[in-house]
Design a protein around this motif. Structure first.
Motif, short mmCIF file in Angstrom:
data_model
loop_
_atom_site.label_atom_id
_atom_site.label_comp_id
_atom_site.label_asym_id
_atom_site.label_seq_id
_atom_site.Cartn_x
_atom_site.Cartn_y
_atom_site.Cartn_z
N GLU A 95 -0.30 -14.15 -2.19
CA GLU A 95 -0.78 -13.02 -2.97
C GLU A 95 -1.65 -12.17 -2.05
O GLU A 95 -2.49 -12.70 -1.33
CB GLU A 95 -1.61 -13.52 -4.15
CG GLU A 95 -2.23 -12.42 -4.97
CD GLU A 95 -3.16 -12.94 -6.06
OE1 GLU A 95 -3.17 -12.34 -7.13
OE2 GLU A 95 -3.85 -13.95 -5.83
N ALA A 96 -1.44 -10.85 -2.07
CA ALA A 96 -2.23 -9.98 -1.20
C ALA A 96 -2.45 -8.63 -1.86
O ALA A 96 -1.58 -8.11 -2.56
CB ALA A 96 -1.53 -9.78 0.14
N GLN A 97 -3.64 -8.09 -1.63
CA GLN A 97 -3.95 -6.74 -2.08
C GLN A 97 -4.61 -6.01 -0.92
O GLN A 97 -5.57 -6.50 -0.33
CB GLN A 97 -4.87 -6.74 -3.29
CG GLN A 97 -5.17 -5.36 -3.80
CD GLN A 97 -5.95 -5.36 -5.10
OE1 GLN A 97 -6.50 -6.35 -5.52
NE2 GLN A 97 -5.97 -4.21 -5.75
N ASN A 98 -4.08 -4.84 -0.59
CA ASN A 98 -4.63 -3.98 0.46
C ASN A 98 -5.20 -2.73 -0.20
O ASN A 98 -4.55 -2.12 -1.07
CB ASN A 98 -3.55 -3.57 1.46
CG ASN A 98 -3.02 -4.76 2.20
OD1 ASN A 98 -3.75 -5.40 2.94
ND2 ASN A 98 -1.75 -5.08 2.01
N MET A 99 -6.40 -2.34 0.21
CA MET A 99 -7.06 -1.17 -0.35
C MET A 99 -7.52 -0.26 0.79
O MET A 99 -8.19 -0.72 1.71
CB MET A 99 -8.26 -1.58 -1.20
CG MET A 99 -7.85 -2.33 -2.45
SD MET A 99 -9.26 -3.06 -3.30
CE MET A 99 -9.40 -4.61 -2.41
N TYR A 132 -6.23 4.10 -2.28
CA TYR A 132 -4.83 3.68 -2.41
C TYR A 132 -4.80 2.17 -2.35
O TYR A 132 -5.42 1.56 -1.48
CB TYR A 132 -3.98 4.27 -1.28
CG TYR A 132 -2.58 3.72 -1.27
CD1 TYR A 132 -1.63 4.18 -2.18
CD2 TYR A 132 -2.21 2.73 -0.38
CE1 TYR A 132 -0.34 3.67 -2.18
CE2 TYR A 132 -0.93 2.21 -0.37
CZ TYR A 132 0.00 2.68 -1.27
OH TYR A 132 1.27 2.15 -1.29
N THR A 133 -4.10 1.53 -3.30
CA THR A 133 -3.98 0.08 -3.30
C THR A 133 -2.52 -0.33 -3.37
O THR A 133 -1.70 0.35 -3.99
CB THR A 133 -4.70 -0.56 -4.50
OG1 THR A 133 -4.07 -0.15 -5.71
CG2 THR A 133 -6.16 -0.18 -4.53
N ASP A 134 -2.19 -1.40 -2.70
CA ASP A 134 -0.89 -2.04 -2.90
C ASP A 134 -1.12 -3.53 -3.09
O ASP A 134 -1.93 -4.14 -2.41
CB ASP A 134 0.11 -1.72 -1.79
CG ASP A 134 -0.20 -2.38 -0.46
OD1 ASP A 134 -0.34 -3.62 -0.43
OD2 ASP A 134 -0.28 -1.67 0.55
N TYR A 135 -0.42 -4.08 -4.05
CA TYR A 135 -0.58 -5.48 -4.46
C TYR A 135 0.78 -6.15 -4.42
O TYR A 135 1.77 -5.56 -4.87
CB TYR A 135 -1.16 -5.55 -5.87
CG TYR A 135 -1.18 -6.94 -6.45
CD1 TYR A 135 -2.17 -7.84 -6.10
CD2 TYR A 135 -0.18 -7.35 -7.33
CE1 TYR A 135 -2.17 -9.12 -6.62
CE2 TYR A 135 -0.17 -8.63 -7.85
CZ TYR A 135 -1.17 -9.51 -7.49
OH TYR A 135 -1.17 -10.79 -8.01
#
Length: 161
Positions: A95-99, A132-135
């Motif tokens: 699981e990863a979230q980049n912000m 901006y986020t990607d999950y």
């Protein structure tokens, strides 16, 4: 780790932080701790600022490294930017979230020198920006673009010797 550079009226801040492995207290027993060994956060943040009034000392306000002898204030336009990654393993899946964030702030500080050594410093910092986020988890992923705003108020007081 934080690095601050002062070059005349320009200020550059860079911060790096990485933390891995977290624990949560509580559970069925009062002393039980639940471990999250794969949970990680990594962040890189920066800010570039310009102190418009050369007679105002931001080093005095934030670090007590200079002496502000006379009352003065300054508008300090600031560009803030950063990247943060949060990751974990959930049921065997990554699981990863980049912000990614960027904002512009118009900080204002004013140093009132009350007596020779005593001072009061109110501050105001409104900011507007984008994040901006990607999950992703297993084969699922989502992206979002968010409008951000903030308002920070401060009040510092003290004695300089």
């Amino acid at each position: 780790m934080t690095l601050r550079l002062f070059l005349n009226q320009w200020i550059q801040n860079i911060q790096y932080r990485r933390v891995r492995g977290f624990y949560r207290n509580g559970g069925t027993l009062d002393n039980e701790q639940k471990a999250f060994p794969d949970f990680k956060t990594t962040s890189w943040n920066g800010a570039t600022s310009f102190v418009i009034n050369p007679n105002f000392s931001l080093k005095h306000v934030l670090f007590n490294k200079e002496w502000q002898g006379k009352s003065a204030g300054s508008l300090i336009p600031t560009l803030r930017y950063g990247y943060q990654r949060i990751s974990d393993r959930v049921d065997g899946y990554k699981e990863a979230q980049n912000m990614y964030g960027i904002s512009i702030a118009s900080d204002y500080y004013y140093t009132w020198v009350i007596e020779k050594n005593w001072f009061v410093i109110p501050s105001l910092s409104p900011a507007l920006g984008l994040r901006y986020t990607d999950y992703s988890l297993a084969e699922t992923s989502t992206q979002n673009t968010l409008f951000t705003n903030s308002l920070n108020l401060g009040l510092y007081f003290g004695y300089t010797s």
